[in-house]
Design a protein around this motif. Structure first.
Motif, PDB file in Angstrom:
ATOM      1  N   LYS A 179     -10.464 -15.829  -9.319  1.00  0.00           N
ATOM      2  CA  LYS A 179     -11.500 -14.813  -9.549  1.00  0.00           C
ATOM      3  C   LYS A 179     -12.867 -15.452  -9.758  1.00  0.00           C
ATOM      4  O   LYS A 179     -13.883 -14.907  -9.318  1.00  0.00           O
ATOM      5  CB  LYS A 179     -11.116 -13.963 -10.756  1.00  0.00           C
ATOM      6  N   PRO A 221       0.739 -13.267 -12.462  1.00  0.00           N
ATOM      7  CA  PRO A 221       1.904 -13.902 -13.083  1.00  0.00           C
ATOM      8  C   PRO A 221       3.168 -13.880 -12.229  1.00  0.00           C
ATOM      9  O   PRO A 221       4.066 -14.681 -12.458  1.00  0.00           O
ATOM     10  CB  PRO A 221       2.112 -13.066 -14.348  1.00  0.00           C
ATOM     11  N   ARG A 222       3.269 -12.973 -11.288  1.00  0.00           N
ATOM     12  CA  ARG A 222       4.493 -12.883 -10.495  1.00  0.00           C
ATOM     13  C   ARG A 222       4.454 -13.903  -9.346  1.00  0.00           C
ATOM     14  O   ARG A 222       3.398 -14.236  -8.837  1.00  0.00           O
ATOM     15  CB  ARG A 222       4.669 -11.448  -9.964  1.00  0.00           C
ATOM     16  N   TYR A 232      -2.643 -10.720  -0.633  1.00  0.00           N
ATOM     17  CA  TYR A 232      -3.293 -10.667  -1.947  1.00  0.00           C
ATOM     18  C   TYR A 232      -4.714 -11.214  -1.858  1.00  0.00           C
ATOM     19  O   TYR A 232      -5.674 -10.567  -2.282  1.00  0.00           O
ATOM     20  CB  TYR A 232      -2.468 -11.470  -2.960  1.00  0.00           C
ATOM     21  N   TYR A 239     -11.862  -6.126  -1.906  1.00  0.00           N
ATOM     22  CA  TYR A 239     -12.131  -5.326  -3.120  1.00  0.00           C
ATOM     23  C   TYR A 239     -13.367  -5.838  -3.831  1.00  0.00           C
ATOM     24  O   TYR A 239     -14.244  -5.060  -4.235  1.00  0.00           O
ATOM     25  CB  TYR A 239     -10.912  -5.405  -4.026  1.00  0.00           C
TER      26      TYR A 239
ATOM     27  N   ASN B  68       4.064 -12.357 -20.155  1.00  0.00           N
ATOM     28  CA  ASN B  68       4.189 -11.039 -19.549  1.00  0.00           C
ATOM     29  C   ASN B  68       4.063 -11.110 -18.035  1.00  0.00           C
ATOM     30  O   ASN B  68       3.064 -11.596 -17.517  1.00  0.00           O
ATOM     31  CB  ASN B  68       3.116 -10.107 -20.129  1.00  0.00           C
ATOM     32  N   MET B  69       5.088 -10.664 -17.330  1.00  0.00           N
ATOM     33  CA  MET B  69       5.088 -10.702 -15.874  1.00  0.00           C
ATOM     34  C   MET B  69       4.702  -9.359 -15.266  1.00  0.00           C
ATOM     35  O   MET B  69       4.630  -9.226 -14.045  1.00  0.00           O
ATOM     36  CB  MET B  69       6.481 -11.068 -15.359  1.00  0.00           C
ATOM     37  N   LEU B  71       2.438  -5.851 -14.555  1.00  0.00           N
ATOM     38  CA  LEU B  71       1.091  -5.263 -14.534  1.00  0.00           C
ATOM     39  C   LEU B  71       0.891  -4.458 -15.818  1.00  0.00           C
ATOM     40  O   LEU B  71       1.829  -3.796 -16.271  1.00  0.00           O
ATOM     41  CB  LEU B  71       0.965  -4.300 -13.356  1.00  0.00           C
ATOM     42  N   LEU B  97       4.252  -7.356  -5.995  1.00  0.00           N
ATOM     43  CA  LEU B  97       2.870  -7.103  -6.426  1.00  0.00           C
ATOM     44  C   LEU B  97       2.798  -6.213  -7.653  1.00  0.00           C
ATOM     45  O   LEU B  97       1.714  -5.884  -8.123  1.00  0.00           O
ATOM     46  CB  LEU B  97       2.072  -6.512  -5.254  1.00  0.00           C
ATOM     47  N   GLY B  98       3.956  -5.771  -8.174  1.00  0.00           N
ATOM     48  CA  GLY B  98       3.955  -5.121  -9.478  1.00  0.00           C
ATOM     49  C   GLY B  98       4.110  -3.607  -9.520  1.00  0.00           C
ATOM     50  O   GLY B  98       3.861  -2.992 -10.558  1.00  0.00           O
ATOM     51  N   SER B 238      -4.032  -5.985  -9.404  1.00  0.00           N
ATOM     52  CA  SER B 238      -3.718  -7.248 -10.064  1.00  0.00           C
ATOM     53  C   SER B 238      -4.973  -8.095 -10.240  1.00  0.00           C
ATOM     54  O   SER B 238      -5.229  -8.634 -11.314  1.00  0.00           O
ATOM     55  CB  SER B 238      -2.666  -8.030  -9.267  1.00  0.00           C
ATOM     56  N   TYR B 239      -5.757  -8.204  -9.174  1.00  0.00           N
ATOM     57  CA  TYR B 239      -6.998  -8.991  -9.235  1.00  0.00           C
ATOM     58  C   TYR B 239      -7.911  -8.467 -10.334  1.00  0.00           C
ATOM     59  O   TYR B 239      -8.470  -9.232 -11.118  1.00  0.00           O
ATOM     60  CB  TYR B 239      -7.698  -8.919  -7.877  1.00  0.00           C
ATOM     61  N   GLU B 240      -8.032  -7.141 -10.406  1.00  0.00           N
ATOM     62  CA  GLU B 240      -8.926  -6.522 -11.398  1.00  0.00           C
ATOM     63  C   GLU B 240      -8.398  -6.727 -12.823  1.00  0.00           C
ATOM     64  O   GLU B 240      -9.158  -7.049 -13.726  1.00  0.00           O
ATOM     65  CB  GLU B 240      -9.053  -5.026 -11.091  1.00  0.00           C
ATOM     66  N   MET B 241      -7.097  -6.545 -13.014  1.00  0.00           N
ATOM     67  CA  MET B 241      -6.565  -6.478 -14.380  1.00  0.00           C
ATOM     68  C   MET B 241      -5.893  -7.759 -14.869  1.00  0.00           C
ATOM     69  O   MET B 241      -5.774  -7.972 -16.069  1.00  0.00           O
ATOM     70  CB  MET B 241      -5.573  -5.322 -14.507  1.00  0.00           C
ATOM     71  N   GLU B 242      -5.370  -8.579 -13.966  1.00  0.00           N
ATOM     72  CA  GLU B 242      -4.583  -9.740 -14.398  1.00  0.00           C
ATOM     73  C   GLU B 242      -5.322 -11.068 -14.282  1.00  0.00           C
ATOM     74  O   GLU B 242      -4.915 -12.047 -14.902  1.00  0.00           O
ATOM     75  CB  GLU B 242      -3.270  -9.813 -13.604  1.00  0.00           C
TER      76      GLU B 242
END
Lengths: 245, 245
Positions: A179, A221-222, A232, A239, B68-69, B71, B97-98, B238-242
């Motif tokens: 990121k 994490p996955r 991804y 995005y 934590n794996m 989302l 991808l969750g 995922s990019y935004e939150m993880e």
């Protein structure tokens, strides 16, 4: 509406020939007056079919289509050569998602062994997939599948940013390198992304990439399959750069 | 390292049976002392194999795996039923991808016609794909493929955010709805994402979704295939939150 990439000469002459003429007449069963999009990878036009033959279609231009369909950065994917037909999907979906160029890359853990005499026919096939996916996704530009090449023979000197997707980074919950880089990209930056084949990137390759200035990145994490990693990366870049808050 | 989801009872008894025991002995050809991950979808442990039989494997626990794996939000994918085997890939990669749960959704332009008597066996198959993809991607939780259902029979009342991926939005260069929503998500939010089948979402369905409060979203300027849309949405979340800057 179907889009067709044609040569600049054919665009000037208002003619579509070859496989595309066959596609229009026999696959799409188009009629005179049907609308299509035609592009020479520079400009794109809305056009109307004037005459139909299975090896020659003529058209007239109705309107120029504007609007930028291309990612503002140039992303080159160095995809560790995977098993089976996975590369077809990677090129197909990667093209939709805006990849600039692909290098199927022979890495330590690639099961695939290249027979030199089959290389040309493979490249022709991969580039055909990229052309069709570009037409389907309304891209302005057809990404090139440049070469099937060994990792250590690639010249990475032109790139502004160099990253590799690393399973071990994901396992260690490394979550800021990707990121950090993607959110700092500027238009026209050149980005190299190396993705390992199914077994991942070998430790000697990791060492080699680190020496060249590559940054290891975790993608959440996955643990992602090799083909999911490219989806991804490209989705995240779109995005970040193409959508607005 | 291979991960196996087992029942809570088997975890307490330190036993793996059924298909997984077969997989360990015959597919992975594991030996006594080999390390595996075992999980009851609540806790995950690093374990060592103690005894091997093709229908029963015993193990001892070495360590608890934390981290934590999953989302931080619950994403439910309502995927317009696509052609062929595409749903397999959507479930496989969507799981990596969750995705929290999948509903293969019968929509106006789905070519697929459901034979009621085949529904159960299809759901069993889809859930098996989700389990295997969860093991491979080291998820804590196995997403459920809940039901194959008609769009208008779905109860969307539990969701905090409801969006649909809309090709027409992409063509009009709508570029802020998706990012506006995703960048405002908070932990434990429930998100419904409707994705049309190959032909897209029919206009009567668009009207129906709008009435229910769904927001149409463009996913960048290029037109994505139905299977690519889910990869885009999940990667972006995922990019935004993880990931962190």
């Amino acid at each position: 509406m179907q889009k067709y990439f044609i040569s600049h000469e054919n665009l000037e002459a208002l003619v579509i020939d070859g496989d595309d003429a066959f596609h229009i007449t026999k696959v799409m069963r188009s009629k005179i007056g049907d609308k299509i999009l035609v592009s020479d990878q520079n400009k794109t036009y809305l056009a109307s079919i004037k005459s139909l033959d299975f090896n020659k279609v003529t058209f007239e231009i109705i309107d120029e289509k504007t609007g930028n369909m291309e990612l503002p950065v140039f992303v080159s994917i160095f995809q560790g050569y995977p098993k089976g037909e996975k590369l077809d999907d990677i090129i197909k979906h990667g093209t939709e998602l805006g990849v600039y160029e692909f290098y199927p890359t022979l890495m330590k853990r690639s099961v695939f062994k290249l027979e030199e005499k089959k290389k040309e026919s493979k490249l022709v096939r991969f580039n055909k997939i990229a052309k069709e996916a570009s037409e389907q996704s309304y891209r302005t530009y057809i990404p090139k599948v440049v070469d099937i090449i060994e990792l250590k023979k690639i010249d990475f000197s032109k790139f502004d940013y160099k990253i590799y997707c690393y399973e071990e980074s994901a396992k260690e919950f490394e979550k800021s390198n990707f990121k950090n880089i993607i959110s700092n990209l500027k238009p026209n930056d050149k980005v190299a992304i190396v993705i390992g084949p199914e077994g991942g990137i070998d430790s000697s390759e990791v060492e080699y990439l680190n020496k060249l200035g590559f940054i290891p990145c975790g993608l959440g994490p996955r643990i992602l399959r090799t083909e999911t990693a490219v989806f991804y990366c490209m989705s995240a870049i779109s995005y970040e750069m193409e959508l607005l808050k």
